[in-house]
Design a protein around this motif. Structure first.
Motif, PDB file in Angstrom:
ATOM      1  N   VAL A   1       0.853  -1.183   0.000  1.00 50.71           N
ATOM      2  CA  VAL A   1       0.000   0.000   0.000  1.00 50.71           C
ATOM      3  C   VAL A   1       0.892   1.237   0.000  1.00 50.71           C
ATOM      4  CG1 VAL A   1      -1.498   1.386   1.494  1.00 50.71           C
ATOM      5  CG2 VAL A   1      -2.031  -1.025   1.068  1.00 50.71           C
ATOM      6  N   LEU A   2       0.591   2.183  -0.880  1.00 52.26           N
ATOM      7  CA  LEU A   2       1.276   3.474  -0.896  1.00 52.26           C
ATOM      8  C   LEU A   2       0.340   4.510  -0.282  1.00 52.26           C
ATOM      9  CD1 LEU A   2       2.783   3.482  -4.504  1.00 52.26           C
ATOM     10  CD2 LEU A   2       3.879   2.741  -2.389  1.00 52.26           C
TER      11      LEU A   2
ATOM     12  N   ARG B   1      -1.706   9.164   8.199  1.00 54.31           N
ATOM     13  CA  ARG B   1      -1.808   8.160   9.260  1.00 54.31           C
ATOM     14  C   ARG B   1      -3.103   7.351   9.133  1.00 54.31           C
ATOM     15  NH1 ARG B   1       0.903  10.603  14.793  1.00 54.31           N
ATOM     16  NH2 ARG B   1       2.672  11.647  13.787  1.00 54.31           N
ATOM     17  N   THR B   2      -4.172   8.011   8.701  1.00 54.21           N
ATOM     18  CA  THR B   2      -5.443   7.303   8.512  1.00 54.21           C
ATOM     19  C   THR B   2      -5.300   6.209   7.467  1.00 54.21           C
ATOM     20  OG1 THR B   2      -6.699   9.274   9.107  1.00 54.21           O
ATOM     21  CG2 THR B   2      -7.854   7.593   7.832  1.00 54.21           C
ATOM     22  N   GLY B   3      -4.677   6.544   6.345  1.00 54.38           N
ATOM     23  CA  GLY B   3      -4.488   5.558   5.285  1.00 54.38           C
ATOM     24  C   GLY B   3      -3.526   4.453   5.662  1.00 54.38           C
ATOM     25  N   VAL B   4      -2.454   4.815   6.359  1.00 54.01           N
ATOM     26  CA  VAL B   4      -1.497   3.808   6.828  1.00 54.01           C
ATOM     27  C   VAL B   4      -2.189   2.807   7.745  1.00 54.01           C
ATOM     28  CG1 VAL B   4       0.506   3.460   8.330  1.00 54.01           C
ATOM     29  CG2 VAL B   4       0.573   5.215   6.548  1.00 54.01           C
TER      30      VAL B   4
ATOM     31  N   VAL C   1       3.128  -1.520   4.012  1.00 53.49           N
ATOM     32  CA  VAL C   1       2.806  -0.124   3.717  1.00 53.49           C
ATOM     33  C   VAL C   1       4.095   0.663   3.502  1.00 53.49           C
ATOM     34  CG1 VAL C   1       1.748   1.989   4.584  1.00 53.49           C
ATOM     35  CG2 VAL C   1       0.666  -0.219   5.057  1.00 53.49           C
ATOM     36  N   VAL C   2       4.085   1.443   2.441  1.00 53.60           N
ATOM     37  CA  VAL C   2       5.128   2.443   2.220  1.00 53.60           C
ATOM     38  C   VAL C   2       4.461   3.801   2.383  1.00 53.60           C
ATOM     39  CG1 VAL C   2       6.735   3.476   0.588  1.00 53.60           C
ATOM     40  CG2 VAL C   2       6.495   0.984   0.695  1.00 53.60           C
TER      41      VAL C   2
ATOM     42  N   VAL D   1      10.287  -4.844   0.174  1.00 55.42           N
ATOM     43  CA  VAL D   1       9.361  -4.562   1.276  1.00 55.42           C
ATOM     44  C   VAL D   1       8.446  -5.747   1.522  1.00 55.42           C
ATOM     45  CG1 VAL D   1       7.361  -3.158   1.944  1.00 55.42           C
ATOM     46  CG2 VAL D   1       9.415  -2.050   1.066  1.00 55.42           C
ATOM     47  N   VAL D   2       7.888  -6.338   0.450  1.00 56.48           N
ATOM     48  CA  VAL D   2       6.996  -7.491   0.605  1.00 56.48           C
ATOM     49  C   VAL D   2       7.754  -8.684   1.150  1.00 56.48           C
ATOM     50  CG1 VAL D   2       5.656  -9.210  -0.662  1.00 56.48           C
ATOM     51  CG2 VAL D   2       5.279  -6.794  -1.085  1.00 56.48           C
ATOM     52  N   ARG D   3       8.942  -8.946   0.633  1.00 57.09           N
ATOM     53  CA  ARG D   3       9.710 -10.088   1.153  1.00 57.09           C
ATOM     54  C   ARG D   3      10.013  -9.932   2.634  1.00 57.09           C
ATOM     55  NH1 ARG D   3      12.560  -9.785  -3.909  1.00 57.09           N
ATOM     56  NH2 ARG D   3      14.231  -8.604  -2.904  1.00 57.09           N
ATOM     57  N   ARG D   4      10.343  -8.714   3.046  1.00 60.28           N
ATOM     58  CA  ARG D   4      10.688  -8.474   4.449  1.00 60.28           C
ATOM     59  C   ARG D   4       9.473  -8.645   5.353  1.00 60.28           C
ATOM     60  NH1 ARG D   4      12.520  -3.755   3.852  1.00 60.28           N
ATOM     61  NH2 ARG D   4      10.755  -2.517   4.613  1.00 60.28           N
TER      62      ARG D   4
END
Length: 234
Positions: free
Chosen positions: A176-177, A181-184, A194-195, A226-229
């Motif tokens: 998710v980009l 804070r609401t979106g995160v 999330v980035v 990011v996804v792998r981590r």
């Protein structure tokens, strides 16, 4: 085979299945326009909306934003009418075009070239989405989810879960980009990585999020890492 199915296969092989993008403040430079519109509408009602209110409104779905505006101002106006005035004025503002955030055009083109499925997931209503898409490029997105098309808006996970389901991908294999804070909170509650690229207010790092100052610092290789981590984390 549908175009979406053709897009999905390469992403699956790499761990990253899809990228789910917020719109306002993340891909397009509209957060300041939203706040300026709210300031203008509230000024018509005799209330000065100062910068101290911005954090309460940034990334907020329309219903809680309108409730907040009426609550702090004491304005004698029905929520439906205030919502209508804000949306009408915002569509007028966007009708002449909107600027993309730095790095957005390049990133969308890179994801297209790699055939990574994308969804646009926003708290803005469909009328606003339709006004922005010509500037943003509707062809980038297999799915668009507007704020008036969900039962429970951000920060609830429903918007991002709805987008992932429509694309036929697993939320935990999505990035998710977001800029607020609401979106995160919505993306994390959906189980996505999330980035966060803050636009007007700061966002701290967190276990399932990575903060970058600009989309210029984000590319496909980074999103795959990011996804792998996050999928490898206990």
């Amino acid at each position: 085979m549908t175009a979406l199915e053709a897009h999905a296969r390469p992403g699956s092989a790499q761990g990253l299945q899809a990228v789910l993008c917020d719109m306002d403040g993340t891909l397009v430079d509209t957060e300041r326009s939203w706040f300026a519109t709210e300031v203008s509408v509230m000024a018509d009602l005799g209330f000065r909306l100062g910068p101290e209110h911005a954090e309460h409104l940034l990334g907020s779905p329309m219903d809680p934003a309108v409730a907040y505006l009426i609550g702090v101002s004491g304005a004698d106006i029905a929520p439906e009418e205030l919502e209508r005035r804000i949306n009408v004025r915002m569509v007028e503002t966007l009708s002449s075009g909107v600027d993309l955030r730095p790095g957005a055009k390049r990133l969308l083109a890179e994801l297209d070239a790699a055939r990574v499925p994308m969804a646009l997931v926003t708290a803005s209503y469909r009328a606003i989405v339709d006004a922005v898409l010509p500037s943003l490029g509707a062809h980038h997105f297999g799915v668009t989810v507007a704020g008036d098309e969900v039962t429970l808006p951000k920060p609830h996970p429903e918007p991002y879960l709805k987008a992932a389901a429509a694309l036929g991908v697993a939320p935990e294999r999505c990035v998710v980009l977001e800029d607020s804070r609401t979106g995160v909170a919505s993306g994390e509650a959906a189980g996505c990585a999330v980035v966060a690229v803050p636009s007007m207010t700061p966002i701290p790092d967190g276990p399932r999020r990575t903060v970058r100052t600009s989309l210029d610092d984000v590319d496909l290789a980074f999103l795959r890492r990011v996804v792998r981590r996050t999928t490898a984390a206990p």
